[in-house]
Design an enzyme around this catalytic site. Structure first.
Site, PDB file in Angstrom:
ATOM      1  N   LYS A  61      -3.477   5.779  -3.538  1.00 48.50           N
ATOM      2  CA  LYS A  61      -4.539   6.669  -3.093  1.00 48.50           C
ATOM      3  C   LYS A  61      -4.679   7.867  -4.021  1.00 48.50           C
ATOM      4  O   LYS A  61      -3.759   8.192  -4.765  1.00 48.50           O
ATOM      5  CB  LYS A  61      -4.263   7.120  -1.652  1.00 48.50           C
ATOM      6  CG  LYS A  61      -4.070   5.929  -0.701  1.00 48.50           C
ATOM      7  CD  LYS A  61      -3.749   6.365   0.703  1.00 48.50           C
ATOM      8  CE  LYS A  61      -3.526   5.154   1.591  1.00 48.50           C
ATOM      9  NZ  LYS A  61      -2.233   4.501   1.326  1.00 48.50           N
TER      10      LYS A  61
ATOM     11  N   TYR B  95       2.922  10.347   0.323  1.00 51.71           N
ATOM     12  CA  TYR B  95       4.081   9.894   1.087  1.00 51.71           C
ATOM     13  C   TYR B  95       5.379  10.395   0.449  1.00 51.71           C
ATOM     14  O   TYR B  95       5.933   9.783  -0.462  1.00 51.71           O
ATOM     15  CB  TYR B  95       4.104   8.370   1.181  1.00 51.71           C
ATOM     16  CG  TYR B  95       2.878   7.750   1.805  1.00 51.71           C
ATOM     17  CD1 TYR B  95       2.038   8.479   2.651  1.00 51.71           C
ATOM     18  CD2 TYR B  95       2.535   6.426   1.549  1.00 51.71           C
ATOM     19  CE1 TYR B  95       0.910   7.908   3.218  1.00 51.71           C
ATOM     20  CE2 TYR B  95       1.407   5.842   2.119  1.00 51.71           C
ATOM     21  CZ  TYR B  95       0.605   6.594   2.949  1.00 51.71           C
ATOM     22  OH  TYR B  95      -0.510   6.023   3.508  1.00 51.71           O
TER      23      TYR B  95
ATOM     24  N   ASP C  40       0.836  -1.196   0.000  1.00 50.61           N
ATOM     25  CA  ASP C  40       0.000   0.000   0.000  1.00 50.61           C
ATOM     26  C   ASP C  40       0.872   1.248   0.000  1.00 50.61           C
ATOM     27  O   ASP C  40       1.840   1.341   0.751  1.00 50.61           O
ATOM     28  CB  ASP C  40      -0.901   0.027   1.236  1.00 50.61           C
ATOM     29  CG  ASP C  40      -1.734   1.294   1.286  1.00 50.61           C
ATOM     30  OD1 ASP C  40      -2.669   1.421   0.465  1.00 50.61           O
ATOM     31  OD2 ASP C  40      -1.437   2.177   2.120  1.00 50.61           O
TER      32      ASP C  40
END
Length: 336
Positions: A77, A51, A46
């Site tokens: 995401k 990030y 994931d």
């Protein structure tokens, strides 16, 4: 296909640390940690553009590009688009300020519209060096980043990202979609909608040994009734349950340190690692499809794998409940 059917195994690797969360991680160390996860049999990864402004996706993609694509499941995401221009001011990440100050210097556009969602997916595919995504989470449409404006961000996502991801799922482009958040309320609101319908959610930090009461009261009964699965993110509560000092991405307060000390005393009495207690607790709820743990060193991944398979006696869980360290309503292993 349900989330439990889609995800391979109970342990996933969370890549937030690869975005230089809290510290600048040497490139070789980051890549070696992803390789260690693969060697340990982890097949669910994931990540997110947020990030490190794309850094985690780049590092993950560099390693996974050499692996057979059909042998692993990948989720990322939407909600943050990484721009080519560099940031000159300190970015405002709400409660999470400074979290990725060591990541890429690129500016990030925070947007959950249909156009931004499609652009985010295209950019992620390039950074990850892959031709498809298995799961896409709608990222951080909650109070911790937006305060009183979170409902406006939710509405933007409902009319934008939700509909795009529902269409992509129905067309078979992605396998599933849902919300990836640190708060329960956006998921509760989504589950109360007539449409669009998510397949699951990634809930970070809200179903751990240190924080689970709120999720148990409303969210998880709703999810169970609708057959919607949960990935538990942050099972170590930002590190405090794995030997670190952070809770909720900040230095842990005194009452949390005291609670962790009580947990460690009990695990020591039963010869159990606190990592095993943390992972197995989060997995015991029937809604949970997998736990996603982050790591920045190869040895930590091996610890996570060992913790998952560690034998934890039923007596430990009974004493945990008797000591008031878990909710009376929380499902525990062995039916304790």
């Amino acid at each position: 296909m349900s989330l439990k059917e889609l995800l391979p195994g109970k342990l996933g690797y969370g890549t937030a640390p690869l975005g230089n969360m809290f510290r600048a991680i040497p490139e070789a160390e980051a890549l070696a940690t992803v390789e260690a996860a693969w060697q340990q049999g982890v097949r669910y990864y994931d990540t997110a553009p947020f990030y490190g402004a794309g850094l985690a996706e780049e590092r993950l993609g560099q390693v996974l590009a050499g692996k057979p694509r059909d042998e692993y499941v990948l989720s990322t995401k939407v909600g943050r688009v990484v721009l080519d221009e560099h940031e000159t001011d300190v970015p405002d990440f709400g409660e999470k300020g400074g979290l990725f100050e060591h990541g890429n210097p690129n500016k990030i556009l925070h947007e959950w519209t249909a156009d931004a969602t499609e652009r985010s997916i295209e950019d992620s595919l390039k950074r990850l060096r892959t031709d498809r995504l298995d799961v896409v989470w709608v990222h951080d449409i909650a109070q911790d980043f937006h305060g009183d404006e979170w409902l406006a961000r939710f509405e933007e996502a409902r009319t934008g990202a939700f509909r795009v991801l529902s269409r992509l799922r129905d067309e078979g482009v992605i396998g599933a979609w849902g919300l990836g958040v640190n708060k329960t309320e956006p998921i509760e609101l989504t589950l109360a909608l007539d449409e669009p319908r998510p397949d699951g959610f990634l809930l970070a930090g809200r179903y751990t040994l240190l924080d689970h009461e709120h999720a148990l009261t409303r969210l998880l009964p709703m999810a169970q009734e609708q057959g919607v699965g949960m990935v538990v993110g942050g099972p170590y509560s930002s590190g405090i349950l794995a030997g670190g000092t952070h809770f909720e991405y900040q230095e842990a307060p005194a009452h949390i340190i005291e609670r962790v000390a009580r947990l460690k005393e009990l695990t020591a009495q039963h010869g159990v690692s606190i990592k095993a207690a943390a992972l197995q607790f989060s997995l015991a709820h029937p809604v949970t499809a997998a736990v996603v743990a982050g790591a920045t060193k190869p040895s930590r991944v091996a610890e996570d794998r060992a913790a998952l398979g560690e034998t934890v006696p039923a007596a430990f869980w009974r004493e945990l409940r008797a000591a008031g360290l878990v909710s009376p309503a929380a499902p525990l292993p062995h039916g304790a």
